[in-house]
Design a protein around this motif. Structure first.
Motif, mmCIF file in Angstrom:
data_model
loop_
_atom_site.group_PDB
_atom_site.id
_atom_site.type_symbol
_atom_site.label_atom_id
_atom_site.label_comp_id
_atom_site.label_asym_id
_atom_site.label_seq_id
_atom_site.Cartn_x
_atom_site.Cartn_y
_atom_site.Cartn_z
ATOM 1 N N GLU A 122 -41.861 -11.597 95.853
ATOM 2 C CA GLU A 122 -42.925 -10.651 96.191
ATOM 3 C C GLU A 122 -44.173 -11.816 96.461
ATOM 4 N N VAL A 123 -44.470 -11.453 97.824
ATOM 5 C CA VAL A 123 -45.210 -12.268 98.388
ATOM 6 C C VAL A 123 -46.830 -11.602 98.804
ATOM 7 N N TYR A 124 -47.919 -12.248 98.975
ATOM 8 C CA TYR A 124 -49.059 -11.732 99.449
ATOM 9 C C TYR A 124 -49.500 -12.206 100.616
ATOM 10 N N PRO A 125 -48.735 -11.294 101.875
ATOM 11 C CA PRO A 125 -49.053 -11.751 103.250
ATOM 12 C C PRO A 125 -50.448 -12.118 103.791
ATOM 13 N N ALA A 126 -51.578 -11.247 103.192
ATOM 14 C CA ALA A 126 -52.783 -11.403 103.599
ATOM 15 C C ALA A 126 -53.450 -12.651 103.098
ATOM 16 N N LEU A 127 -52.696 -13.487 102.130
ATOM 17 C CA LEU A 127 -53.356 -14.938 101.587
ATOM 18 C C LEU A 127 -52.939 -16.138 102.728
ATOM 19 N N MET A 128 -51.814 -15.622 103.348
ATOM 20 C CA MET A 128 -50.961 -16.589 103.987
ATOM 21 C C MET A 128 -51.297 -16.750 105.616
ATOM 22 N N ASN A 129 -51.107 -17.899 106.165
ATOM 23 C CA ASN A 129 -51.458 -18.391 107.647
ATOM 24 C C ASN A 129 -52.760 -18.202 107.931
ATOM 25 N N LYS A 130 -53.737 -18.112 107.422
ATOM 26 C CA LYS A 130 -55.018 -18.074 107.663
ATOM 27 C C LYS A 130 -55.909 -19.235 107.332
ATOM 28 N N GLN A 131 -56.895 -19.638 108.253
ATOM 29 C CA GLN A 131 -57.459 -21.269 107.761
ATOM 30 C C GLN A 131 -58.325 -20.893 106.556
ATOM 31 N N ILE A 132 -58.180 -21.613 105.703
ATOM 32 C CA ILE A 132 -58.947 -21.626 104.433
ATOM 33 C C ILE A 132 -59.102 -23.208 103.750
ATOM 34 N N GLY A 133 -60.421 -23.482 103.304
ATOM 35 C CA GLY A 133 -60.746 -24.643 102.809
ATOM 36 C C GLY A 133 -60.357 -24.651 101.237
ATOM 37 N N VAL A 134 -59.729 -25.805 100.798
ATOM 38 C CA VAL A 134 -59.365 -25.991 99.153
ATOM 39 C C VAL A 134 -59.919 -27.382 98.856
ATOM 40 N N LEU A 135 -60.171 -27.181 97.571
ATOM 41 C CA LEU A 135 -60.553 -28.200 96.721
ATOM 42 C C LEU A 135 -59.286 -28.529 95.899
ATOM 43 N N LEU A 136 -58.824 -29.722 96.083
ATOM 44 C CA LEU A 136 -57.432 -30.069 95.247
ATOM 45 C C LEU A 136 -57.948 -31.226 94.352
ATOM 46 N N GLN A 137 -57.260 -31.042 93.199
ATOM 47 C CA GLN A 137 -58.043 -32.202 92.062
ATOM 48 C C GLN A 137 -56.496 -32.607 91.471
ATOM 49 N N ALA A 138 -56.224 -33.921 91.664
ATOM 50 C CA ALA A 138 -55.275 -34.522 91.218
ATOM 51 C C ALA A 138 -55.479 -34.506 89.811
ATOM 52 N N GLU A 139 -54.483 -34.494 88.964
ATOM 53 C CA GLU A 139 -54.342 -34.448 87.363
ATOM 54 C C GLU A 139 -52.991 -34.738 86.926
ATOM 55 N N GLU A 140 -53.207 -35.314 85.535
ATOM 56 C CA GLU A 140 -52.112 -35.641 84.803
ATOM 57 C C GLU A 140 -51.535 -34.554 84.067
ATOM 58 N N TYR A 141 -50.275 -34.625 83.720
ATOM 59 C CA TYR A 141 -49.842 -33.519 82.768
ATOM 60 C C TYR A 141 -48.500 -34.101 82.048
ATOM 61 N N GLU A 142 -48.249 -33.417 80.781
ATOM 62 C CA GLU A 142 -47.260 -33.884 79.816
ATOM 63 C C GLU A 142 -46.019 -32.937 80.134
ATOM 64 N N LYS A 143 -44.883 -33.688 80.543
ATOM 65 C CA LYS A 143 -43.644 -33.101 80.753
ATOM 66 C C LYS A 143 -42.987 -32.654 79.613
#
Length: 215
Positions: A122-143
């Motif tokens: 189940e996908v959201y086509p309206a959110l895909m393949n459109k130019q967008i700016g994102v802030l990505l945070q590198a983070e640690e997590y426990e497996k």
């Protein structure tokens, strides 16, 4: 681009700035920061505890990617979570009033075949393949194994062209001011607090896809 070589003639090169930018990249986004590109996947997901969310795959302008970027939007009790606010900010930056999921195909990594394959989702086509700016945070997590892994997490969104954030768009601002403040509040790597084990091996694979324990 293929280079046709005549080994007896003078060899000339013309500066290719895009190739220069890609020289030291790994193909995966691993550093905290602001990126512009597109979501190649926006898939509806439901956790084992019944929390609803959207899982994204992002590709920047230099074809570097980050996968398993998930915002959890609605709890099993039907209450909105913080991820719901993130989704509303994303929709604002994309100028979308409404989105709805529909059946489609997405590319997923198959650990058995060890390659990406197309699967139904189940996908959201309206959110895909459109130019967008994102802030990505590198983070640690426990497996679940007790090891400490590293992953990228969605921190915020902005309009790719104007660099305006959602609140600035809603307030009809024309000059971006919030994005730099958001970048200033981010950490190079968000460390995991109260870790039970110390000195364990860090795995920075982008295919780490463990769901947070609260979800």
């Amino acid at each position: 681009m293929q280079l046709l070589l005549n080994r007896k003639s003078v060899m000339k090169y013309t500066l290719d700035t895009q190739a220069a930018r890609q020289a030291n990249t790994t193909g995966r986004i691993t550093e905290t920061g602001a990126y512009t590109g597109i979501f190649t996947k926006a898939k509806k997901v439901v956790s084992q505890k019944g929390v609803i969310g959207i899982e994204f795959s992002f590709k920047d302008e230099f074809d570097n990617s980050a996968d398993y970027l998930t915002v959890w939007t609605v709890s099993k009790d039907g209450n909105q979570t913080y991820g719901y606010k993130q989704l509303m900010a994303l929709m604002t930056c994309l100028r979308l009033n409404e989105i709805a999921s529909q059946s489609g195909l997405v590319e997923e990594y198959d650990s058995v075949a060890k390659q990406a394959i197309n699967v139904s989702a189940e996908v959201y086509p309206a959110l895909m393949n459109k130019q967008i700016g994102v802030l990505l945070q590198a983070e640690e997590y426990e497996k679940s194994t007790g090891e400490i892994g590293q992953r990228m997490n969605l921190f915020g969104f902005f309009d790719a062209a104007s660099r305006l954030t959602a609140v600035e768009i809603l307030d009809k601002k024309t000059s971006p001011e919030v994005l730099d403040k958001m970048l200033g509040s981010m950490q190079p790597i968000k460390k995991l607090k109260n870790t039970k084990q110390a000195g364990v091996q860090v795995n920075s694979s982008n295919f780490d896809n463990e769901i947070p324990s609260w979800v």
